[in-house]
Design a protein around this motif. Structure first.
Motif, PDB file in Angstrom:
ATOM      1  N   SER A  45     -20.032  35.862  52.933  1.00  0.00           N
ATOM      2  CA  SER A  45     -20.611  34.833  52.288  1.00  0.00           C
ATOM      3  C   SER A  45     -22.013  35.414  51.637  1.00  0.00           C
ATOM      4  N   GLY A  46     -22.630  36.570  52.071  1.00  0.00           N
ATOM      5  CA  GLY A  46     -23.761  37.363  51.556  1.00  0.00           C
ATOM      6  C   GLY A  46     -23.263  37.801  50.079  1.00  0.00           C
ATOM      7  N   PRO A  47     -22.139  38.739  50.153  1.00  0.00           N
ATOM      8  CA  PRO A  47     -21.914  39.317  49.084  1.00  0.00           C
ATOM      9  C   PRO A  47     -21.162  38.322  47.743  1.00  0.00           C
ATOM     10  N   LEU A 154     -19.936  48.010  47.660  1.00  0.00           N
ATOM     11  CA  LEU A 154     -18.638  47.407  48.065  1.00  0.00           C
ATOM     12  C   LEU A 154     -18.941  46.447  49.300  1.00  0.00           C
ATOM     13  N   GLU A 155     -20.090  46.781  49.801  1.00  0.00           N
ATOM     14  CA  GLU A 155     -20.587  46.012  51.059  1.00  0.00           C
ATOM     15  C   GLU A 155     -19.504  46.047  52.077  1.00  0.00           C
ATOM     16  N   LEU A 156     -18.886  47.331  52.467  1.00  0.00           N
ATOM     17  CA  LEU A 156     -17.939  47.385  53.642  1.00  0.00           C
ATOM     18  C   LEU A 156     -18.748  47.939  54.815  1.00  0.00           C
ATOM     19  N   ASP A 157     -19.150  46.917  55.705  1.00  0.00           N
ATOM     20  CA  ASP A 157     -19.928  47.251  57.018  1.00  0.00           C
ATOM     21  C   ASP A 157     -19.627  48.499  57.573  1.00  0.00           C
ATOM     22  N   LYS A 573     -21.999  50.755  51.159  1.00  0.00           N
ATOM     23  CA  LYS A 573     -22.977  49.996  51.665  1.00  0.00           C
ATOM     24  C   LYS A 573     -24.185  50.211  51.943  1.00  0.00           C
ATOM     25  N   LEU A 574     -25.082  49.437  51.738  1.00  0.00           N
ATOM     26  CA  LEU A 574     -26.604  49.821  51.793  1.00  0.00           C
ATOM     27  C   LEU A 574     -26.847  50.072  53.202  1.00  0.00           C
TER      28      LEU A 574
END
Lengths: 599, 122
Positions: A45-47, A154-157, A573-574
């Motif tokens: 939901s964030g991305p 990519l926001e892959l945790d 990922k940040l």
């Protein structure tokens, strides 16, 4: 677009990238006709919020949005769309919810869309749970999400863990695909450089994919001239250090997630108890001015801003004629915006400075600096932190940094530390320690390590670091120049050949090459550059994560080079030191019930 | 090392059994892990006894254990808070807790119970 960055000032047209994400999303939604309920993986939901707003979802028939969880989905809609990461836990939840709805006699149509790809194992789980036949499966190929004008993720945790601990290459495939997509939008990238085994794997994949899909679509002029791929494990030193830029400290202290930070209402001068989501990006003019600065220079600067604004307000008294008043009213709107953002950032800065003035913080910074300048050990500081039961991530950051800079920890002390940690934080941390050992971040001392040589050859420690008027990237960590960014600096000028010795002692292969542009792309590039001299754009891709302070340091590089090179930063990922370590923590399911053994 | 998935066991008895298996698995080639596992077994036994002694009302109001499944440090801390200094000292010896950490625990526990007199004495 309310909270997301506007992107209009980006050096390449990132709006196109966001647009392609929106398009993909609407296709997903339109795949089912009529009103529908959307069930979202909370991780998404964030991305997703960064590419689309709720209104867009409504337009495409979304009646209600749920988060995927153990609770039931209650909706009148006949259609239910699931949008999830391909994880087996998610599949189990999906199956459970479907069973619930079916049991309640609500016959519905279900679609499950995987972001970005479906996997065999997920399909298998659905099969086992007996819902495979009831659902339509699809993919939503969302990869790089623009976080700001120069930051993509990519926001892959779990990407760091997968790449470097589990040896899972799925994330690398996503990285390669995202680069191919960028090339389709912004043209082929002629120069590719990289360091590390994952980077090498990504490079090989890109070249292969390119060969396979040559000549589809019109050739596009190359807007990006260089791609630099970097493995996170080439530089593990930097993320372990405390970030000392404003944005970095906001992240260390409050945690930035999807370019939002959750703040206590009191920080914003509001009442209430619920945390307030506050966007942090370049839409906020003030923020984009101060985010990259070393925190120590922030106070005076904010002060100056405040004076400036109040002087501007005073102009209202001088306004005599109607036209003067009109001019003032025009300014008033921006003035109020600036005023508002100034108030927020002054409050945040106050919180941070209360924190940075505290004892534990200064002890930590001193310890870090001692280790970096070293060779030195900070055993006392570490022990004290354990004894005070400071958060485990904080303790481990220090221990790992000591292990990395000293090339390990003396054997006897190594065992002592392990014991102290298990006895203090619990036996099950044994497995977290094992993970760190496997990553080489925590080990027994052996032969001489690379740190001393790197520090010297790459000038990582800058003695006379000027935080006020920085001349070097070392300002971001108050005297330590992040290794990763130093490597990027050398890659651009004068090239990696000049630091071969240093690169050799870092893990993984190095590569540096120029790829032949396809004829069409070459013509397109040539015709464009003739009538418009563009700035050079470099894409830096961090595989396994990048910190905010590193981004700041790269932005600083962009300002240095006589202004003829821009950087776009992409990552999986940040991160910061805490989230990096947390991702390699071994979660132990603890199902122990209340009760003891009867004697 | 996956043997330790036995953590999923819901009863203390089951937990102890799987730890035993883990211990035997570690014993030949991973001395540190073996010792750690052995200590954990010992700790759980001690905690089991303590639980019975000091948590007579059964599970505490929050529905959690007071001792079982906490770390060595936390166990000692809890004992100190309960004023059981002798038992705490015994645990310190049994689990070879360094003096420094023990003093920290004691200071924190005494501060928690506002036992300023004892704090001053030591």
């Amino acid at each position: 677009m309310s909270g997301a960055a506007s992107l209009t000032n980006a050096v390449i047209n990132l709006l196109a990238l966001r647009e392609s994400g929106r398009l993909g999303l609407t296709e997903v939604l339109d795949s089912m006709k009529g009103p529908k309920a959307l069930v979202l993986d909370p991780r998404l939901s964030g991305p997703l919020g960064l590419i689309a707003e709720v209104a867009l979802l409504r337009e495409h028939g979304v009646d209600k949005i749920f988060h995927l969880g153990p609770q039931k989905v209650e909706t009148e809609c006949k259609n239910v769309i699931y949008l999830v990461r391909p994880r087996t836990e998610n599949m189990e939840l999906v199956a459970e919810q479907i069973h619930e709805m079916e049991k309640a006699g609500m016959s519905k149509d279900y679609s499950v869309f995987f972001v970005p790809r479906r996997t065999m194992i997920c399909e298998r789980v659905l099969e086992e749970k007996g819902v495979y036949g009831d659902v339509t499966l699809g993919e939503f190929d969302l990869d790089l999400i623009p976080f700001d004008e120069d930051v993509l993720s990519l926001e892959l945790d779990t990407s760091f863990r997968e790449c470097f601990l589990d040896g899972d290459r799925t994330a690398l495939y996503y990285v390669a695909r995202s680069i191919i997509k960028l090339q389709a939008l912004y043209g082929e990238i002629p120069n590719i450089k990289g360091k590390g085994s994952c980077s090498k794997a990504v490079r090989d994949m890109i070249l292969r994919m390119q060969a396979e899909r040559s000549n589809d679509g019109p050739p596009v002029a190359s807007e990006i001239d260089t791609l630099i791929l970097l493995d996170r494990d080439v530089d593990l030193f930097t993320p372990l250090c405390t970030q000392l830029t404003y944005e970095g400290l906001v992240d260390e202290l409050f945690g930035i997630s999807n370019s939002y930070v959750d703040l206590e209402p009191e920080v914003l001068g509001q009442s209430g108890v619920k945390k307030v989501k506050t966007p942090l990006n370049s839409n906020d003019k003030l923020y984009s001015e101060i985010r990259d600065l070393n925190f120590s220079v922030l106070g005076p600067l904010l002060n100056k801003k405040a004076t400036y604004i109040s002087e501007n307000y005073k102009e209202r008294h001088q306004a005599q004629t109607v036209s003067q008043i009109r001019d003032f009213m025009k300014k008033l709107n921006t003035l109020q915006q600036e005023h508002n953002s100034l108030r927020i950032h002054t409050n945040i800065a106050e919180k941070i400075s209360a924190f940075t003035r505290s004892m534990p913080f200064s002890t930590r910074i001193e310890a870090e600096q001692a280790l970096l300048v070293g060779p030195d050990t900070v055993n006392d500081t570490i022990e004290e932190a354990i004894n005070k039961q400071e958060p485990l991530t904080r303790v481990l950051r220090m221990i790992c940094l000591q292990s990395l800079t000293n090339n390990g920890i003396k054997s006897k002390y190594f065992d002592f530390l392990r014991r102290e940690i298990l006895q203090t934080y619990g036996y099950e941390k044994l497995f977290t320690l094992e993970n760190l050992q496997r990553l080489g971040m925590f080990k027994r001392q052996d032969s001489k390590g690379p740190w001393a040589a790197l520090r010297k050859n790459l000038h990582l420690i800058v003695e006379d670091c000027n935080e006020q008027n920085p001349k070097d990237i070392s300002y971001a960590y108050s005297g330590y120049a992040p290794l990763s960014v130093r490597l990027i600096q050398y890659a651009i000028k004068p090239g990696w050949r000049s630091i071969e010795d240093s690169l050799r002692i870092l893990p993984g292969p190095t590569f540096e090459e120029t790829q032949e542009l396809s004829p069409g792309a070459r013509d397109a590039s040539a015709s464009q550059s003739s009538h418009q001299r563009r700035r050079n754009v470099t894409l830096v891709y961090f595989i396994g994560g990048v910190t905010y302070a590193e981004i700041s340091a790269i932005r600083f590089l962009a300002q240095q080079e006589e202004g003829n090179r821009d950087y776009i930063i992409a990552t999986t990922k940040l991160i910061n030191g805490d989230t990096l370590l947390e991702s390699v923590f071994e979660e132990v399911d603890n199902n122990l019930l209340i009760g003891h053994i009867p004697s | 090392i996956c043997v330790l998935e036995g953590y999923a066991k819901t009863s203390l008895k089951g937990r102890l059994e799987s730890l035993k298996i883990a211990h035997d698995f570690f014993a030949p080639k991973a001395p540190f892990q073996a010792v750690a596992t052995e200590e954990q077994i010992k700790l759980l036994h001690v905690q089991n006894d303590l639980e019975r002694e000091y948590n007579v009302k059964g599970p505490t109001s929050e529905g959690t254990h007071l001792f079982i499944d906490t770390s060595v440090s936390d166990t000692i801390y809890n004992l100190l808070v309960l004023g059981q200094h002798r038992k705490a000292a015994k645990l310190k010896v049994d689990f070879k807790v360094p003096d420094k950490r023990y003093w920290w625990l004691k200071v924190r526990a005494l501060t928690h119970t506002h036992d300023w007199e004892a704090l001053e004495k030591f």
